[in-house]
Design an enzyme around this catalytic site. Structure first.
Site, PDB file in Angstrom:
ATOM      1  N   LYS A 251      15.042   9.218  -1.203  1.00 40.09           N
ATOM      2  CA  LYS A 251      15.766   8.298  -0.301  1.00 40.09           C
ATOM      3  C   LYS A 251      16.831   7.534  -1.061  1.00 40.09           C
ATOM      4  O   LYS A 251      16.648   7.217  -2.243  1.00 40.09           O
ATOM      5  CB  LYS A 251      14.784   7.307   0.333  1.00 40.09           C
ATOM      6  CG  LYS A 251      13.495   7.941   0.841  1.00 40.09           C
ATOM      7  CD  LYS A 251      12.608   6.977   1.585  1.00 40.09           C
ATOM      8  CE  LYS A 251      11.234   7.598   1.821  1.00 40.09           C
ATOM      9  NZ  LYS A 251      10.299   7.429   0.710  1.00 40.09           N
TER      10      LYS A 251
ATOM     11  N   TYR B 291      11.532   3.667  -5.744  1.00 41.73           N
ATOM     12  CA  TYR B 291      10.158   3.674  -6.267  1.00 41.73           C
ATOM     13  C   TYR B 291      10.150   3.796  -7.795  1.00 41.73           C
ATOM     14  O   TYR B 291       9.113   3.568  -8.428  1.00 41.73           O
ATOM     15  CB  TYR B 291       9.318   4.809  -5.669  1.00 41.73           C
ATOM     16  CG  TYR B 291       9.194   4.801  -4.157  1.00 41.73           C
ATOM     17  CD1 TYR B 291       9.598   3.703  -3.402  1.00 41.73           C
ATOM     18  CD2 TYR B 291       8.680   5.890  -3.481  1.00 41.73           C
ATOM     19  CE1 TYR B 291       9.497   3.699  -2.017  1.00 41.73           C
ATOM     20  CE2 TYR B 291       8.565   5.900  -2.093  1.00 41.73           C
ATOM     21  CZ  TYR B 291       8.980   4.808  -1.373  1.00 41.73           C
ATOM     22  OH  TYR B 291       8.872   4.816  -0.009  1.00 41.73           O
TER      23      TYR B 291
ATOM     24  N   HIS C 156      17.226   4.957   3.225  1.00 42.42           N
ATOM     25  CA  HIS C 156      15.925   4.274   3.158  1.00 42.42           C
ATOM     26  C   HIS C 156      15.805   3.165   4.208  1.00 42.42           C
ATOM     27  O   HIS C 156      14.765   3.021   4.851  1.00 42.42           O
ATOM     28  CB  HIS C 156      15.737   3.704   1.740  1.00 42.42           C
ATOM     29  CG  HIS C 156      14.321   3.557   1.318  1.00 42.42           C
ATOM     30  ND1 HIS C 156      13.904   3.775   0.030  1.00 42.42           N
ATOM     31  CD2 HIS C 156      13.204   3.202   2.002  1.00 42.42           C
ATOM     32  CE1 HIS C 156      12.597   3.567  -0.059  1.00 42.42           C
ATOM     33  NE2 HIS C 156      12.153   3.218   1.124  1.00 42.42           N
TER      34      HIS C 156
ATOM     35  N   ASP D  32       6.518  12.478  -1.123  1.00 42.91           N
ATOM     36  CA  ASP D  32       7.518  11.529  -0.603  1.00 42.91           C
ATOM     37  C   ASP D  32       7.790  10.465  -1.668  1.00 42.91           C
ATOM     38  O   ASP D  32       6.929   9.645  -1.968  1.00 42.91           O
ATOM     39  CB  ASP D  32       6.973  10.858   0.667  1.00 42.91           C
ATOM     40  CG  ASP D  32       7.998   9.933   1.301  1.00 42.91           C
ATOM     41  OD1 ASP D  32       8.801  10.421   2.116  1.00 42.91           O
ATOM     42  OD2 ASP D  32       8.021   8.730   0.954  1.00 42.91           O
TER      43      ASP D  32
HETATM   44  P1  NAD Z   1      -0.855   3.722   2.919  1.00 41.66           P
HETATM   45  O1  NAD Z   1      -1.070   3.339   4.332  1.00 41.66           O
HETATM   46  O2  NAD Z   1      -0.774   5.148   2.542  1.00 41.66           O
HETATM   47  O3  NAD Z   1      -1.999   2.998   2.102  1.00 41.66           O
HETATM   48  C1  NAD Z   1      -2.202   3.204   0.726  1.00 41.66           C
HETATM   49  C2  NAD Z   1      -3.363   2.295   0.287  1.00 41.66           C
HETATM   50  O4  NAD Z   1      -4.482   2.518   1.128  1.00 41.66           O
HETATM   51  C3  NAD Z   1      -3.823   2.624  -1.125  1.00 41.66           C
HETATM   52  O5  NAD Z   1      -3.116   1.865  -2.078  1.00 41.66           O
HETATM   53  C4  NAD Z   1      -5.285   2.223  -1.068  1.00 41.66           C
HETATM   54  O6  NAD Z   1      -5.401   0.843  -1.268  1.00 41.66           O
HETATM   55  C5  NAD Z   1      -5.653   2.550   0.363  1.00 41.66           C
HETATM   56  N1  NAD Z   1      -6.280   3.881   0.520  1.00 41.66           N
HETATM   57  C6  NAD Z   1      -5.669   5.102   0.443  1.00 41.66           C
HETATM   58  N2  NAD Z   1      -6.565   6.085   0.675  1.00 41.66           N
HETATM   59  C7  NAD Z   1      -7.756   5.468   0.915  1.00 41.66           C
HETATM   60  C8  NAD Z   1      -9.036   5.951   1.229  1.00 41.66           C
HETATM   61  N3  NAD Z   1      -9.276   7.241   1.369  1.00 41.66           N
HETATM   62  N4  NAD Z   1     -10.020   5.034   1.427  1.00 41.66           N
HETATM   63  C9  NAD Z   1      -9.794   3.714   1.302  1.00 41.66           C
HETATM   64  N5  NAD Z   1      -8.574   3.194   1.023  1.00 41.66           N
HETATM   65  C10 NAD Z   1      -7.570   4.068   0.823  1.00 41.66           C
HETATM   66  O7  NAD Z   1       0.418   2.904   2.406  1.00 41.66           O
HETATM   67  P2  NAD Z   1       1.787   3.165   1.684  1.00 41.66           P
HETATM   68  O8  NAD Z   1       1.627   3.664   0.306  1.00 41.66           O
HETATM   69  O9  NAD Z   1       2.567   1.912   1.885  1.00 41.66           O
HETATM   70  O10 NAD Z   1       2.475   4.312   2.558  1.00 41.66           O
HETATM   71  C11 NAD Z   1       2.391   5.688   2.248  1.00 41.66           C
HETATM   72  C12 NAD Z   1       3.723   6.232   1.814  1.00 41.66           C
HETATM   73  O11 NAD Z   1       4.727   5.954   2.790  1.00 41.66           O
HETATM   74  C13 NAD Z   1       4.292   5.564   0.550  1.00 41.66           C
HETATM   75  O12 NAD Z   1       3.634   5.951  -0.629  1.00 41.66           O
HETATM   76  C14 NAD Z   1       5.724   5.980   0.654  1.00 41.66           C
HETATM   77  O13 NAD Z   1       5.878   7.335   0.261  1.00 41.66           O
HETATM   78  C15 NAD Z   1       5.977   5.812   2.156  1.00 41.66           C
HETATM   79  N6  NAD Z   1       6.568   4.485   2.481  1.00 41.66           N
HETATM   80  C16 NAD Z   1       7.846   4.453   2.931  1.00 41.66           C
HETATM   81  C17 NAD Z   1       8.450   3.257   3.257  1.00 41.66           C
HETATM   82  C18 NAD Z   1       9.856   3.259   3.779  1.00 41.66           C
HETATM   83  O14 NAD Z   1      10.454   2.179   3.907  1.00 41.66           O
HETATM   84  N7  NAD Z   1      10.434   4.387   4.091  1.00 41.66           N
HETATM   85  C19 NAD Z   1       7.753   2.051   3.104  1.00 41.66           C
HETATM   86  C20 NAD Z   1       6.434   2.100   2.645  1.00 41.66           C
HETATM   87  C21 NAD Z   1       5.846   3.336   2.350  1.00 41.66           C
END
Ligand code: NAD
Length: 277
Positions: free
Chosen positions: A76, A51, A109, A46
């Site tokens: 997006k 990004y 987005h 994704d």
């Molecule tokens: P997430 O909830 O996936 O959290 C990621 C963070 O959690 C990492 O940076 C790390 O600090 C921690 N983490 C990950 N795996 C872990 C583990 N096993 N143990 C401990 N800590 C851990 O947050 P995200 O990146 O904001 O969301 C995931 C994806 O969603 C994004 O990469 C993106 O592709 C999407 N996203 C979309 C939007 C949108 O507006 N459409 C907004 C935000 C994110």
């Protein structure tokens, strides 16, 4: 490891229920992170124009040795490109950056209801063009509230295949999920771990101890049990592997309910009704 399940979309296509998110991964770190994810078994990535790492995602997939058809890739539309002509140009640029002739899923987005005269319908109709010409195999939206979806429903013949929204144990989005279920729109949960915020929650830590998994694995499994699509982000190889290692256990219905009961209506990101990009 048991295979990642597929979810059937309302356009007849399927999407792997679990993938890899690359938000906030620096371009110079993206190819290595995606390569690690692919090696660990991820087949769904994704990304987004905003990004800044579409090019590196495309390069990592090209170098992976996998067929393009074996990896599901979402991108997006950027917030500054909602006008139809801008959207057409931006979509072409996304494909070019990725090095692909199609994406599996392309999303608006953010709805940006306070910009562009509130006209996200024309933007949606432009995505329908990409769907019809085959360059977007599926199309959908992100951060749409039920009232935004209702308007698309009234003014367009084509339903979004997915709605990608912030969703985690502190923001369970029960009203929006019910709306999407009723209209056969698959829900994608962004920030499935609330960017780590939920991992110290005593209820989640306690369940993790009892089932012999990490808090992150318990939260990701909770999403899987509820049927939502997730793509957690990490740049740490051990966590990338840990996060996909959730298909050899199940949570009881009671544990799923316990985690759902942690809802506080708490966003970590912007409110889609007021966010201007
Ligand atoms: P997430 O909830 O996936 O959290 C990621 C963070 O959690 C990492 O940076 C790390 O600090 C921690 N983490 C990950 N795996 C872990 C583990 N096993 N143990 C401990 N800590 C851990 O947050 P995200 O990146 O904001 O969301 C995931 C994806 O969603 C994004 O990469 C993106 O592709 C999407 N996203 C979309 C939007 C949108 O507006 N459409 C907004 C935000 C994110």
């Amino acid at each position: 490891m048991t295979a990642v399940p597929d979810i059937m979309l309302n356009d007849g296509r399927t999407i792997p229920q679990f993938g890899f998110g690359v938000f906030q991964i620096r371009p110079e770190d993206t190819a290595a992170a995606v390569a690690t994810a692919v090696q660990a078994g991820y087949r769904h990535i994704d990304t987004a124009e905003m990004y800044g790492n579409e090019k590196q995602v495309g390069e990592a997939i090209a170098r992976s040795g996998l067929d393009r058809a074996d990896v599901f890739v979402t991108s997006k539309l950027g917030n500054d490109s909602h006008r139809p002509d801008d959207a057409r140009r931006a979509f072409g640029e996304s494909l070019k950056a990725l090095g692909f002739d199609y994406v599996d899923l392309f999303l608006i987005h953010w709805p940006l209801p306070t910009r562009y005269g509130g006209d996200y319908v024309s933007t949606w109709k432009t995505l329908v063009e990409f769907y019809r010409d085959g360059r977007a195999r599926s199309i959908g939206v992100s951060n749409f509230q039920p009232h935004h979806l209702r308007r698309l429903h009234e003014e367009s013949q084509t339903r979004p295949a997915v709605n990608q929204v912030e969703l985690h144990p502190y923001l369970t989005q029960s009203g929006l999920r019910a709306f999407c279920a009723e209209h056969e729109i698959a829900v994608e949960a962004w920030s499935p771990l609330a960017q780590g915020l939920v991992l110290d929650d005593p209820e989640i830590v306690s369940i993790a101890g009892r089932v012999g998994k990490t808090p992150a694995q318990v939260v990701l499994r909770w999403h899987i049990e509820r049927g939502d699509i997730i793509f957690p982000k990490s740049v740490t190889p051990a966590r990338i592997k840990e996060n996909i290692d959730i298909f050899d256990f199940e949570l009881s219905g009671e544990d799923v309910e316990r985690i759902s009961a942690l809802d506080r209506g708490e966003r970590t990101g912007p409110d889609p009704d007021t966010f201007r990009g």
